[in-house]
Design a protein around this motif. Structure first.
Motif, PDB file in Angstrom:
ATOM      1  N   TRP A 190     -71.069 -43.033  50.954  1.00  0.00           N
ATOM      2  CA  TRP A 190     -71.350 -44.244  51.723  1.00  0.00           C
ATOM      3  C   TRP A 190     -70.032 -44.929  52.087  1.00  0.00           C
ATOM      4  N   PRO A 191     -69.865 -45.380  53.327  1.00  0.00           N
ATOM      5  CA  PRO A 191     -68.636 -46.079  53.719  1.00  0.00           C
ATOM      6  C   PRO A 191     -68.592 -47.476  53.116  1.00  0.00           C
ATOM      7  N   VAL A 192     -67.370 -48.009  53.003  1.00  0.00           N
ATOM      8  CA  VAL A 192     -67.218 -49.370  52.493  1.00  0.00           C
ATOM      9  C   VAL A 192     -67.871 -50.361  53.427  1.00  0.00           C
ATOM     10  N   TRP A 193     -67.726 -50.140  54.727  1.00  0.00           N
ATOM     11  CA  TRP A 193     -68.186 -51.103  55.721  1.00  0.00           C
ATOM     12  C   TRP A 193     -69.692 -51.065  55.853  1.00  0.00           C
ATOM     13  N   TRP A 202     -78.951 -46.776  48.703  1.00  0.00           N
ATOM     14  CA  TRP A 202     -77.610 -47.236  49.080  1.00  0.00           C
ATOM     15  C   TRP A 202     -77.289 -48.557  48.396  1.00  0.00           C
ATOM     16  N   GLN A 222     -69.161 -45.075  47.265  1.00  0.00           N
ATOM     17  CA  GLN A 222     -68.132 -44.285  47.934  1.00  0.00           C
ATOM     18  C   GLN A 222     -68.134 -42.843  47.435  1.00  0.00           C
ATOM     19  N   GLU A 223     -68.373 -42.669  46.162  1.00  0.00           N
ATOM     20  CA  GLU A 223     -68.435 -41.321  45.594  1.00  0.00           C
ATOM     21  C   GLU A 223     -69.554 -40.506  46.244  1.00  0.00           C
ATOM     22  N   ASP A 228     -71.200 -39.997  56.706  1.00  0.00           N
ATOM     23  CA  ASP A 228     -70.771 -38.759  56.063  1.00  0.00           C
ATOM     24  C   ASP A 228     -71.915 -37.734  56.159  1.00  0.00           C
ATOM     25  N   ILE A 284     -74.254 -49.298  45.642  1.00  0.00           N
ATOM     26  CA  ILE A 284     -73.254 -50.369  45.751  1.00  0.00           C
ATOM     27  C   ILE A 284     -73.183 -51.145  44.438  1.00  0.00           C
ATOM     28  N   GLU A 298     -61.195 -45.300  56.022  1.00  0.00           N
ATOM     29  CA  GLU A 298     -61.285 -46.380  55.037  1.00  0.00           C
ATOM     30  C   GLU A 298     -60.726 -47.696  55.555  1.00  0.00           C
ATOM     31  N   ARG A 358     -71.511 -49.192  41.803  1.00  0.00           N
ATOM     32  CA  ARG A 358     -70.154 -48.802  42.185  1.00  0.00           C
ATOM     33  C   ARG A 358     -70.004 -47.277  42.320  1.00  0.00           C
ATOM     34  N   THR A 359     -71.048 -46.643  42.791  1.00  0.00           N
ATOM     35  CA  THR A 359     -71.011 -45.198  43.035  1.00  0.00           C
ATOM     36  C   THR A 359     -71.175 -44.876  44.517  1.00  0.00           C
TER      37      THR A 359
END
Length: 268
Positions: free
Chosen positions: A160-163, A146, A156-157, A124, A150, A261, A153-154
């Protein structure tokens, strides 16, 4: 290679390392001494100790290839496996660069096996400033930020990609670029190469669960050829120094697009 040259194969499993060293030592044309060493790349003291030992006993190292990976299956939670994945792919890479960079002899090669996902454009745009032109310390800080996101739990906000494989590979390449930027003039004068390498799609137990079509995949032996071409080339191409190299050509650091996603990202 000459009979007094030493090749070290490292890994965490003593039996696998021993067998691999024996098999390589028996290959036709092998002249060097081949030894296996048990090494967990997430053990910083062990990595530094090996680099120090090679420096003391042999005056340094001529070729260092960093190729560790944490195996991850599609059905596993990316977040739950994040610490192990980051420790193996990133923290260990930082340690190897710091430990072996100073003991790399003139004309040597220090190569980090990464991925075509390691170009900045796969992240991103909000995250680009963390890695573009960063020092190794700054890359390390970004990786730990990063990791923290993780856990909290912030991630993606923040963009950062899930993968895990995407930011992990970008960070690997950024770390190599950071070290290379500081050494470029001196290394090129000595025909020394520091770079990251993308071997392409390789048919291994780690990658197989992620793909259905292996018609274009290489065997590990085939994939090694492009890496060894960089090891044994007589002259270092300045265009490849510090870059992510795929099949002899540097990939554009700013290329790529962020994954969707639903995309599965273990592309070599």
């Amino acid at each position: 290679m000459q009979p007094d040259d030493l090749v070290l194969l490292t890994g965490r499993d003593h039996q696998r390392v021993t067998v691999a060293a024996q098999e390589v030592g028996l290959l036709p044309g092998t002249r060097a001494r081949v030894e296996g060493r048990v090494l967990d790349v997430t053990d910083t003291d062990a990595v530094v100790g090996l680099a120090d030992d090679l420096s003391t006993r042999y005056g340094g190292a001529d070729v260092v290839i960093s190729n560790a990976v944490a195996r991850l299956l599609p059905e596993e939670s990316q977040a739950e496996r994040a610490d192990e994945f980051i420790d193996v792919s990133n923290t260990a890479t930082h340690t190897i660069l710091r430990a072996f960079g100073p003991v790399l002899r003139p004309g040597g090669r220090l190569l980090v096996v990464a991925s075509s996902l390691g170009t900045l454009g796969h992240l991103d745009p909000r995250l680009h400033h963390l890695f573009d032109g960063a020092s190794l310390d700054q890359v390390e800080y970004a990786v730990e930020s990063w990791r923290g996101a993780i856990h909290h739990r912030t991630a993606q906000e923040a963009g950062w990609p899930v993968w895990l494989n995407v930011p992990s590979k970008v960070a690997q390449v950024a770390a190599v670029r950071a070290v290379a930027a500081e050494r470029r003039a001196h290394d090129l004068a000595a025909s020394t190469l520091i770079a990251s390498v993308c071997p392409g799609m390789v048919d291994t137990a780690t990658s197989r669960p992620w793909f259905s079509d292996y018609s274009q995949a290489q065997t590990p032996a085939q994939a090694a050829e492009a890496v060894l071409d960089l090891v044994f080339t007589e002259h270092v191409d300045p265009a490849l120094y510090g870059e992510l190299v795929r099949f002899g050509k540097a990939l554009d650091w700013h290329d790529g697009t962020p994954p969707g996603e639903q995309d599965t990202m273990v592309t070599p």
